[in-house]
Design a protein around this motif. Structure first.
Motif, PDB file in Angstrom:
ATOM      1  N   ARG A  89       2.359  -3.157   3.380  1.00 50.38           N
ATOM      2  CA  ARG A  89       2.887  -3.798   2.181  1.00 50.38           C
ATOM      3  C   ARG A  89       2.693  -2.877   0.981  1.00 50.38           C
ATOM      4  NH1 ARG A  89       0.346  -9.766   2.161  1.00 50.38           N
ATOM      5  NH2 ARG A  89      -1.572  -8.548   2.259  1.00 50.38           N
ATOM      6  N   LEU A  90       3.801  -2.532   0.325  1.00 42.97           N
ATOM      7  CA  LEU A  90       3.787  -1.611  -0.804  1.00 42.97           C
ATOM      8  C   LEU A  90       4.413  -2.275  -2.022  1.00 42.97           C
ATOM      9  CD1 LEU A  90       4.992   1.677   0.963  1.00 42.97           C
ATOM     10  CD2 LEU A  90       2.639   0.908   0.575  1.00 42.97           C
ATOM     11  N   MET A  91       3.738  -2.108  -3.166  1.00 40.68           N
ATOM     12  CA  MET A  91       4.232  -2.672  -4.427  1.00 40.68           C
ATOM     13  C   MET A  91       4.704  -1.539  -5.331  1.00 40.68           C
ATOM     14  SD  MET A  91       2.183  -5.040  -7.203  1.00 40.68           S
ATOM     15  CE  MET A  91       2.599  -6.638  -6.508  1.00 40.68           C
ATOM     16  N   CYS A  92       5.926  -1.657  -5.804  1.00 39.43           N
ATOM     17  CA  CYS A  92       6.486  -0.621  -6.681  1.00 39.43           C
ATOM     18  C   CYS A  92       5.860  -0.731  -8.071  1.00 39.43           C
ATOM     19  CB  CYS A  92       7.999  -0.810  -6.763  1.00 39.43           C
ATOM     20  SG  CYS A  92       8.850   0.469  -7.697  1.00 39.43           S
ATOM     21  N   HIS A  93       5.260   0.390  -8.513  1.00 38.52           N
ATOM     22  CA  HIS A  93       4.627   0.414  -9.831  1.00 38.52           C
ATOM     23  C   HIS A  93       4.761   1.830 -10.396  1.00 38.52           C
ATOM     24  CE1 HIS A  93       1.636   0.207 -13.033  1.00 38.52           C
ATOM     25  NE2 HIS A  93       1.644  -1.107 -12.888  1.00 38.52           N
ATOM     26  N   PRO A  94       5.328   1.974 -11.605  1.00 34.94           N
ATOM     27  CA  PRO A  94       5.609   3.321 -12.133  1.00 34.94           C
ATOM     28  C   PRO A  94       4.366   4.159 -12.405  1.00 34.94           C
ATOM     29  CG  PRO A  94       5.996   1.638 -13.809  1.00 34.94           C
ATOM     30  CD  PRO A  94       5.783   0.918 -12.525  1.00 34.94           C
ATOM     31  N   GLU A  95       3.191   3.531 -12.490  1.00 36.36           N
ATOM     32  CA  GLU A  95       1.971   4.281 -12.794  1.00 36.36           C
ATOM     33  C   GLU A  95       1.063   4.440 -11.575  1.00 36.36           C
ATOM     34  OE1 GLU A  95       0.097   2.321 -16.062  1.00 36.36           O
ATOM     35  OE2 GLU A  95       1.853   2.477 -17.373  1.00 36.36           O
ATOM     36  N   ALA A  96       1.574   4.155 -10.391  1.00 34.14           N
ATOM     37  CA  ALA A  96       0.759   4.283  -9.180  1.00 34.14           C
ATOM     38  C   ALA A  96       0.425   5.740  -8.898  1.00 34.14           C
ATOM     39  CB  ALA A  96       1.502   3.676  -7.996  1.00 34.14           C
ATOM     40  N   ALA A  97      -0.703   5.962  -8.262  1.00 33.15           N
ATOM     41  CA  ALA A  97      -1.132   7.327  -7.945  1.00 33.15           C
ATOM     42  C   ALA A  97      -0.325   7.924  -6.801  1.00 33.15           C
ATOM     43  CB  ALA A  97      -2.623   7.320  -7.590  1.00 33.15           C
ATOM     44  N   ASP A  98       0.022   7.129  -5.794  1.00 35.77           N
ATOM     45  CA  ASP A  98       0.754   7.624  -4.626  1.00 35.77           C
ATOM     46  C   ASP A  98       2.244   7.372  -4.785  1.00 35.77           C
ATOM     47  OD1 ASP A  98      -1.620   8.363  -3.376  1.00 35.77           O
ATOM     48  OD2 ASP A  98      -1.873   6.373  -2.478  1.00 35.77           O
ATOM     49  N   ASP A  99       3.037   8.292  -4.228  1.00 30.69           N
ATOM     50  CA  ASP A  99       4.473   8.037  -4.240  1.00 30.69           C
ATOM     51  C   ASP A  99       4.901   7.519  -2.868  1.00 30.69           C
ATOM     52  OD1 ASP A  99       4.838  10.201  -2.530  1.00 30.69           O
ATOM     53  OD2 ASP A  99       5.622  11.517  -4.080  1.00 30.69           O
ATOM     54  N   LEU A 100       6.106   6.947  -2.817  1.00 26.67           N
ATOM     55  CA  LEU A 100       6.595   6.293  -1.602  1.00 26.67           C
ATOM     56  C   LEU A 100       6.645   7.265  -0.432  1.00 26.67           C
ATOM     57  CD1 LEU A 100       7.943   3.739  -0.299  1.00 26.67           C
ATOM     58  CD2 LEU A 100      10.132   4.808  -0.919  1.00 26.67           C
ATOM     59  N   ALA A 101       7.205   8.431  -0.639  1.00 23.14           N
ATOM     60  CA  ALA A 101       7.384   9.378   0.461  1.00 23.14           C
ATOM     61  C   ALA A 101       6.054   9.787   1.067  1.00 23.14           C
ATOM     62  CB  ALA A 101       8.150  10.605  -0.032  1.00 23.14           C
ATOM     63  N   ALA A 102       5.070  10.089   0.224  1.00 22.69           N
ATOM     64  CA  ALA A 102       3.767  10.516   0.730  1.00 22.69           C
ATOM     65  C   ALA A 102       3.104   9.396   1.519  1.00 22.69           C
ATOM     66  CB  ALA A 102       2.875  10.954  -0.425  1.00 22.69           C
ATOM     67  N   ARG A 103       3.224   8.163   1.022  1.00 20.81           N
ATOM     68  CA  ARG A 103       2.580   7.051   1.715  1.00 20.81           C
ATOM     69  C   ARG A 103       3.220   6.797   3.069  1.00 20.81           C
ATOM     70  NH1 ARG A 103       0.475   4.861   4.542  1.00 20.81           N
ATOM     71  NH2 ARG A 103      -0.796   2.976   4.558  1.00 20.81           N
ATOM     72  N   LEU A 104       4.542   6.904   3.154  1.00 18.59           N
ATOM     73  CA  LEU A 104       5.217   6.651   4.427  1.00 18.59           C
ATOM     74  C   LEU A 104       4.987   7.781   5.424  1.00 18.59           C
ATOM     75  CD1 LEU A 104       8.590   5.062   3.264  1.00 18.59           C
ATOM     76  CD2 LEU A 104       6.504   3.920   4.051  1.00 18.59           C
ATOM     77  N   ARG A 105       4.882   9.000   4.926  1.00 13.12           N
ATOM     78  CA  ARG A 105       4.599  10.127   5.830  1.00 13.12           C
ATOM     79  C   ARG A 105       3.233   9.986   6.482  1.00 13.12           C
ATOM     80  NH1 ARG A 105       7.456  13.477   1.964  1.00 13.12           N
ATOM     81  NH2 ARG A 105       5.495  13.890   0.870  1.00 13.12           N
ATOM     82  N   ALA A 106       2.334   9.251   5.831  1.00 11.16           N
ATOM     83  CA  ALA A 106       0.994   9.055   6.390  1.00 11.16           C
ATOM     84  C   ALA A 106       0.975   8.020   7.514  1.00 11.16           C
ATOM     85  CB  ALA A 106       0.040   8.614   5.277  1.00 11.16           C
ATOM     86  N   ASP A 107       2.096   7.347   7.755  1.00 11.11           N
ATOM     87  CA  ASP A 107       2.152   6.305   8.783  1.00 11.11           C
ATOM     88  C   ASP A 107       3.476   6.403   9.540  1.00 11.11           C
ATOM     89  OD1 ASP A 107       1.606   4.121  10.320  1.00 11.11           O
ATOM     90  OD2 ASP A 107       1.223   2.758   8.658  1.00 11.11           O
ATOM     91  N   PRO A 108       3.677   7.501  10.306  1.00 10.36           N
ATOM     92  CA  PRO A 108       4.984   7.752  10.930  1.00 10.36           C
ATOM     93  C   PRO A 108       5.365   6.750  12.014  1.00 10.36           C
ATOM     94  CG  PRO A 108       3.352   9.322  11.730  1.00 10.36           C
ATOM     95  CD  PRO A 108       2.708   8.578  10.594  1.00 10.36           C
ATOM     96  N   GLY A 109       4.406   6.041  12.607  1.00 10.96           N
ATOM     97  CA  GLY A 109       4.719   5.079  13.656  1.00 10.96           C
ATOM     98  C   GLY A 109       4.977   3.673  13.157  1.00 10.96           C
ATOM     99  N   LEU A 110       5.179   3.531  11.872  1.00 13.00           N
ATOM    100  CA  LEU A 110       5.346   2.222  11.252  1.00 13.00           C
ATOM    101  C   LEU A 110       6.550   1.471  11.841  1.00 13.00           C
ATOM    102  CD1 LEU A 110       4.001   0.629   8.898  1.00 13.00           C
ATOM    103  CD2 LEU A 110       5.803   1.554   7.428  1.00 13.00           C
ATOM    104  N   GLN A 111       6.370   0.183  12.117  1.00 13.82           N
ATOM    105  CA  GLN A 111       7.449  -0.651  12.644  1.00 13.82           C
ATOM    106  C   GLN A 111       7.870  -1.764  11.691  1.00 13.82           C
ATOM    107  OE1 GLN A 111       9.203  -0.103  15.553  1.00 13.82           O
ATOM    108  NE2 GLN A 111       8.054   1.820  15.410  1.00 13.82           N
ATOM    109  N   ALA A 112       7.042  -2.058  10.692  1.00 15.15           N
ATOM    110  CA  ALA A 112       7.375  -3.123   9.737  1.00 15.15           C
ATOM    111  C   ALA A 112       6.865  -2.721   8.357  1.00 15.15           C
ATOM    112  CB  ALA A 112       6.767  -4.450  10.158  1.00 15.15           C
ATOM    113  N   LEU A 113       7.713  -2.914   7.355  1.00 18.59           N
ATOM    114  CA  LEU A 113       7.394  -2.505   5.984  1.00 18.59           C
ATOM    115  C   LEU A 113       7.827  -3.607   5.029  1.00 18.59           C
ATOM    116  CD1 LEU A 113       6.610  -0.320   3.847  1.00 18.59           C
ATOM    117  CD2 LEU A 113       8.994   0.463   3.992  1.00 18.59           C
ATOM    118  N   THR A 114       6.955  -3.950   4.093  1.00 19.11           N
ATOM    119  CA  THR A 114       7.289  -4.915   3.043  1.00 19.11           C
ATOM    120  C   THR A 114       7.212  -4.223   1.691  1.00 19.11           C
ATOM    121  OG1 THR A 114       6.432  -6.783   4.332  1.00 19.11           O
ATOM    122  CG2 THR A 114       6.633  -7.088   1.956  1.00 19.11           C
TER     123      THR A 114
END
Length: 243
Positions: free
Chosen positions: A167-192
């Protein structure tokens, strides 16, 4: 030109002759002006579809079903979009485009900063309206399964439900970006993906989400409108994950 597609909420069996629901028959025969003997496609949301031949008998419509086709147009993984209720009819756009992008479920959230607040019969009518939009979008884009559209909840109520994947919440001041977070979990089957309304999430809502294990991510250097953000994140996530 491809045959017109219709969602038909009935059991469908190859070779059967199906009496079309009145609203579907009216749309096919009176609105689209299809004629007796024209090719159509029916699906009932259970997966796959049936090529069929339209048969008209006065105002009534029937479909003679051909062989079942198991064709699907779903993503390889499951995306849920939790959308803070935007103002006006922006939610119509979000629902329609989420279907086209392959989102499995849209969960509207009546956020603290949502301008649109719904209750009672008005709420029921709006949810039914969104579900009709999802149905029509599925007919147009070739999906044979209907995207679920939930009734709106407060964020705390939604967070109390069992988690479905990351589960990821979009926030303009977050430390991590979407691409980096998803690359850390390549076997992901469900995303919110959680996207706030025009005014964004309140501090209280951000803290509620953090305590529930939702991770904040940013998406590029620009601030996106609420009706753009969730769709952009869903599209990018599907591509980044190879779905």
């Amino acid at each position: 030109m491809s045959a017109p597609r219709f969602f038909c909420d009935l059991p469908l069996t190859a070779g059967a002759r199906v009496a079309l629901p009145d609203a579907l028959a009216h749309h096919a025969l009176r609105v689209l002006r299809l004629r007796h003997g024209e090719a159509i496609v029916l699906f009932n949301g259970q997966g796959g579809e049936f090529p069929a031949v339209l048969e008209a008998e006065g105002k009534a419509g029937f479909a003679r079903l051909g062989p079942f086709s198991p064709r699907e147009a779903e993503l390889a993984g499951r995306i849920t979009l939790v959308q803070g209720l935007p103002s006006g009819d922006k939610m119509d756009w979000v629902v329609e485009k989420a279907v086209e992008l392959g989102v499995a479920r849209v969960c509207p959230v009546a956020a603290q900063r949502s301008v649109l607040q719904l209750s009672g019969p008005r709420l029921d009518k709006r949810v039914a309206h969104w579900r009709r939009i999802a149905q029509a979008a599925s007919e147009q884009c070739g999906r044979n399964r209907l995207m679920a559209v939930d009734a709106p909840l407060a964020l705390a109520e939604w967070l109390a439900q069992p988690a479905d994947g990351l589960r990821l919440m979009c926030h303009p001041e977050a430390a991590d970006d979407l691409a980096a977070r998803l690359r850390a979990d390549p076997g992901l089957q469900a995303l919110t993906l959680l996207v706030g309304p025009e005014g964004g999430w309140s501090d209280k809502e951000l803290e509620q989400a953090r305590q529930a294990g939702v991770q904040a991510v940013r998406f590029g250097p620009r601030v996106l409108r609420t009706e753009t953000a969730g769709l952009a994140l869903a599209s990018a996530a599907g591509a980044l994950l190879g779905w």
